[in-house]
Design a protein around this motif. Structure first.
Motif: not given
Length: 300
Positions: A9, A11-15, A17, A42, A44-46, A94
């Protein structure tokens, strides 16, 4: 078969989950022994998302910097006890697994000399996402420079990228496949060794598959296994497209030597130059990167 899943990952938090939610059903028919999320620092919240997936046998690894795709895979594999596994499924965050999709790949690796198995890859709308490749050659680079990779891939075996949908209807061996999803047999992994970290992003899977072939291990395509891949930014992000092109030339030169590498470089350069003159923005950036590869992003 006992299978671990490795997900890199950045910055892949949007995909992420959605990927994690698909694993349990995707692993139907095999034993899901571990899921390793290796994070390249990252912002973000990965890692938080990964740690919340308590229904999975989760392991998280924080590399502390953006070390690249190959380095993250190696760090993830280092956390695994390969003696307890039959295979490791390396996938992008993703990706979404279709239920029962790992089992056909695992079954295909039971045949001797098959070390890597690749699935049938689709776009979110269900259409084919070309993911198979032929061996890189000077001739293919010249043809792709003249008529483009998509058309070359449909005309016999002229192109490196396999774009003819009919070739995706049956299983078979190919030179390499996209690194977005590939199942690696543990015996092959032991012999092939770690992924080459000198490729920050792109061409690391090419190098790995070609090195496997040097040792007698096949990259096997199995259409009975289906995976959805949302897709990366290399087709729209000029900097990533430039890195892809530069690494492609770098790998060819490393494997084939200076003379063949120089001809290959010229073919790719001319192809990108022609498309740049036609107004393609990504090709303009790629052409400039080929002229000054030292300025291309290698880490961030």
């Amino acid at each position: 078969m006992r299978v671990a899943v490795v997900i890199v990952t950045y910055n892949s938090a949007d995909v992420l989950d959605g990927c994690l939610r698909s694993l349990a059903e995707g692993a139907r028919g095999v034993e899901l022994a571990a899921v390793v999320v290796a994070d390249n620092a990252s912002a973000d919240d990965c890692l938080a998302i990964a740690k919340q997936a308590t229904e999975l046998p989760m392991i998280t690894v924080q590399l502390g910097r953006n070390a690249g795709y190959a380095a993250a895979i190696n760090a993830a594999v280092d956390t695994l006890d390969l003696d307890e596994l039959d295979a490791v499924y390396v996938i992008n965050p993703d990706c979404r697994l279709v239920p029962g999709s790992i089992a056909p790949l695992a079954e295909s690796l039971r045949t001797p000399h098959r070390g890597i198995a690749a699935p049938y890859m689709v776009n979110p709308d269900g259409s084919l996402q070309p993911s198979l490749r032929r061996t890189p050659t000077v001739g293919r680079a010249v043809v792709e420079a003249i008529i483009g990779g998509d058309l070359a891939g449909r005309l016999g075996k002229l192109g490196e990228l396999v774009t003819n949908p009919r070739e995706y209807e049956r299983p078979g061996a190919f030179a390499w496949a996209t690194g977005a999803a590939m199942l690696l047999s543990v015996p092959a992994m032991r012999e092939i060794g770690p992924w080459d970290e000198s490729f920050f992003l792109y061409s690391e899977e090419t190098e790995y598959c070609l090195r496997a072939a040097d040792l007698g291990w096949l990259t096997w395509y199995e259409p009975a296994s289906v995976i959805e891949h949302i897709g990366g930014d290399s087709g729209t992000n000029p900097a990533l497209a430039a890195l892809l092109i530069v690494n492609k030339v770098k790998l060819f030169r490393r494997r084939r030597g200076r003379l063949a590498g120089a001809v290959y470089y010229l073919a790719v350069l001319l192809g990108e130059g022609a498309r740049a003159l036609a107004g393609r923005k990504i090709s303009k950036v790629s052409f400039a990167a080929l002229l000054r590869p030292s300025r291309v992003m290698t880490a961030s």
